[in-house]
Each structure stands twice: as C-alpha cells, then as structure tokens.
Scaffold this active site. Sequence first.
Site, PDB file in Angstrom:
ATOM      1  N   HIS A 173       0.453  -1.113   3.012  1.00 33.38           N
ATOM      2  CA  HIS A 173       1.035  -1.808   1.855  1.00 33.38           C
ATOM      3  C   HIS A 173       1.694  -3.094   2.357  1.00 33.38           C
ATOM      4  CE1 HIS A 173       1.685   1.957  -0.871  1.00 33.38           C
ATOM      5  NE2 HIS A 173       0.891   1.144  -1.515  1.00 33.38           N
ATOM      6  N   CYS A 268      10.004   1.249   0.221  1.00 33.36           N
ATOM      7  CA  CYS A 268       9.088   2.103  -0.553  1.00 33.36           C
ATOM      8  C   CYS A 268       9.841   2.975  -1.544  1.00 33.36           C
ATOM      9  CB  CYS A 268       8.301   3.019   0.367  1.00 33.36           C
ATOM     10  SG  CYS A 268       7.297   2.192   1.582  1.00 33.36           S
TER      11      CYS A 268
HETATM   12  N1  ARG Z   1       2.658   8.677   0.907  1.00 30.23           N
HETATM   13  C1  ARG Z   1       2.801   7.479   0.109  1.00 30.23           C
HETATM   14  C2  ARG Z   1       1.440   6.851  -0.094  1.00 30.23           C
HETATM   15  O1  ARG Z   1       0.647   6.897   0.822  1.00 30.23           O
HETATM   16  C3  ARG Z   1       3.742   6.527   0.776  1.00 30.23           C
HETATM   17  C4  ARG Z   1       3.968   5.276  -0.023  1.00 30.23           C
HETATM   18  C5  ARG Z   1       4.814   4.297   0.690  1.00 30.23           C
HETATM   19  N2  ARG Z   1       5.208   3.268  -0.210  1.00 30.23           N
HETATM   20  C6  ARG Z   1       5.199   1.981   0.043  1.00 30.23           C
HETATM   21  N3  ARG Z   1       5.622   1.193  -0.895  1.00 30.23           N
HETATM   22  N4  ARG Z   1       4.711   1.480   1.161  1.00 30.23           N
HETATM   23  O2  ARG Z   1       1.137   6.326  -1.132  1.00 30.23           O
END
Ligand code: ARG
Length: 297
Positions: A173, A268
Amino acid sequence: MASIAPLAWGRRYLMCRPEHFRVEYAINPWMDVDAPLDTDLALTQWDALAATIESAGATVELIGQRPDTPDMVYAMNYGFVDGDHVALSHFRFDQRQPEVDSAEWWFGELGYRATRIADAGAGAFEAGDAFLFGDKLVVAAGPRTDASTHKVLATTFGVGVATVGVVHPALYHLDLSFCPLDETKAIIAPAAWDAAGRATVRELVPEPLVIDEDEAYTFCANSIVVGDVVVMPQGVPKRVAGHLERWGFHVVTADVSELHKGGGSIRCMTLPLDTSLEGARSASSHGRDAHAVPALD
Ligand code: ARG
C-alpha cells in the site's frame, strides 16, 4: 531549526478496536496464519495507541468490528474522505469487502454522503493507496489499486490524480512507503516504486526524508502526523526519528507489534476524517484553464 507548515488535516480519525482481530488468511507477505498471535496484547496495544493519538491532540471516533472481518482494525482502507463525502473502497480481496458495508453505514449515520467507488465503475481501490499531499491527490497503482481506477477517482472528486506505481510486494500500500509530514515534507521509500513513480514523487515532494527498504520494513512510513507530532511505531530507526526532530517535529512512539502481524501499523489503523480536496480541485481547474487558454505571445 527548519520550520513546519502543518498539514491542514490529521486531527480527526476513525479507528476500529480489534475485538475480533485474527490472522486467518494471508493476503500480504507479513501475514503468517501459523505464527502465534496474542489477541489480548493486540487490544492493550491498540488502546495505548488510541490514547497516544488523543494526547497528541487528535480526536478518535470509533466503529465496531464485525466478527467476520478479522482485518477491520486497518481502518485507513475503508475509503477516502473529501469534506462531507466519502468514496468507499473496492477491496482487492473478498475477505475485506464486507468492511465496506459497515463503513457505509457508519458514514451514513454521521451524515456523510457515501459513494461506492465500484458503482462509479472503478476496479480495485483501497484507500491506503491514496493521500492528499499539498494540492494533489496522490494514488498508487499496484497490488491493491488498479491503474484504471485513477480515472474514476479523478471524475468522482473533480481533481487531477498523481499516479505512483507500487511494485514491492511487502510495501503493497502507498501508506507503507509514503508519509506526508507537512505541506512540503514527506517520508518516502522509493524502493517500493517503479521508475515513473519515483520521478513523480521527486516532483511532488520538495523536502523528502528518504528511507531505504530495511527502514521501511520497520513500518516507520506508516506513521501519522498531528500538527507537529509524529506518532510512529516503536522501532523507528534512530536516524529517521533524529531527522524528524531536527526538522522540528516531536516524535512519539507506540508499540503495535501484534498488529504488525496483519501487515499494517499506525497509519493503517487510522482513517483521517478531516481531509478535503477543495484546494486540489481549484488547483486542477486552474491547471485546466491554463491549458485551455491559448498563449498570447
Ligand atoms: N491485512 C490487511 C490487508 O492486507 C492489512 C492492511 C494494512 N493497511 C494499510 N493501510 N496498509 O489488507
């Protein structure tokens, strides 16, 4: 000491207490379904994080976690807020999609206008890939957001979109490689991006704090900024914290190690509720005018 031009946003967040946090599937390289997870510790760490964010001067709003969505603690991904409008994500993986139903309800209760980006024709879009920086909406194209979604975001919000190609599987991300600090400064991890993305960010960010891949693996770019306070995960490299302090920021840390096991950290877990694309809209309409008006020489 260098001066800080604080962000106009970052003082109000939506968070989800991880009552049903589990790692029961693996949709990013951090998730290991066989690794031990201490869910009580996750709750204690999350409570301490929320308290730290409040002492930094921000407001925290809460949404209850659905038992069927173990990743819902990572609230940043529900959608992108523009004033009283939220564009809800269209998750890459089905396991997270029901979170959008809860977010739609929550925003509706609070009087926001909520639109589903998928209804506007978008492919995958996860809001952890979208940031307001200066007067630009910066969006990743990569593991979680399709490049084709950018056109839909541009139309939905009436802004130009600066695209950053994310190519790193563990920095999947944009919020793992890009952290706006103030109007001109950001933490950046170019190791996450393709060549065009690096060039785009070079143009966008006048004062970058460049971190390498190992530094990014501490989740230090996954921090939030409340005025001049940077709330960072424990384990932030001394070099990075020192640089921020020299710029005049105050660094505070929170231990969210259990939550790292889902592949996310502080950013996150916090959805900014006070972002507005008003400035970005006028900047891009001036941009269009400049193109539309023929040169007079
Ligand atoms: N387990 C979640 C996923 O893979 C973690 C999300 C992390 N969020 C972020 N904004 N980077 O979607």
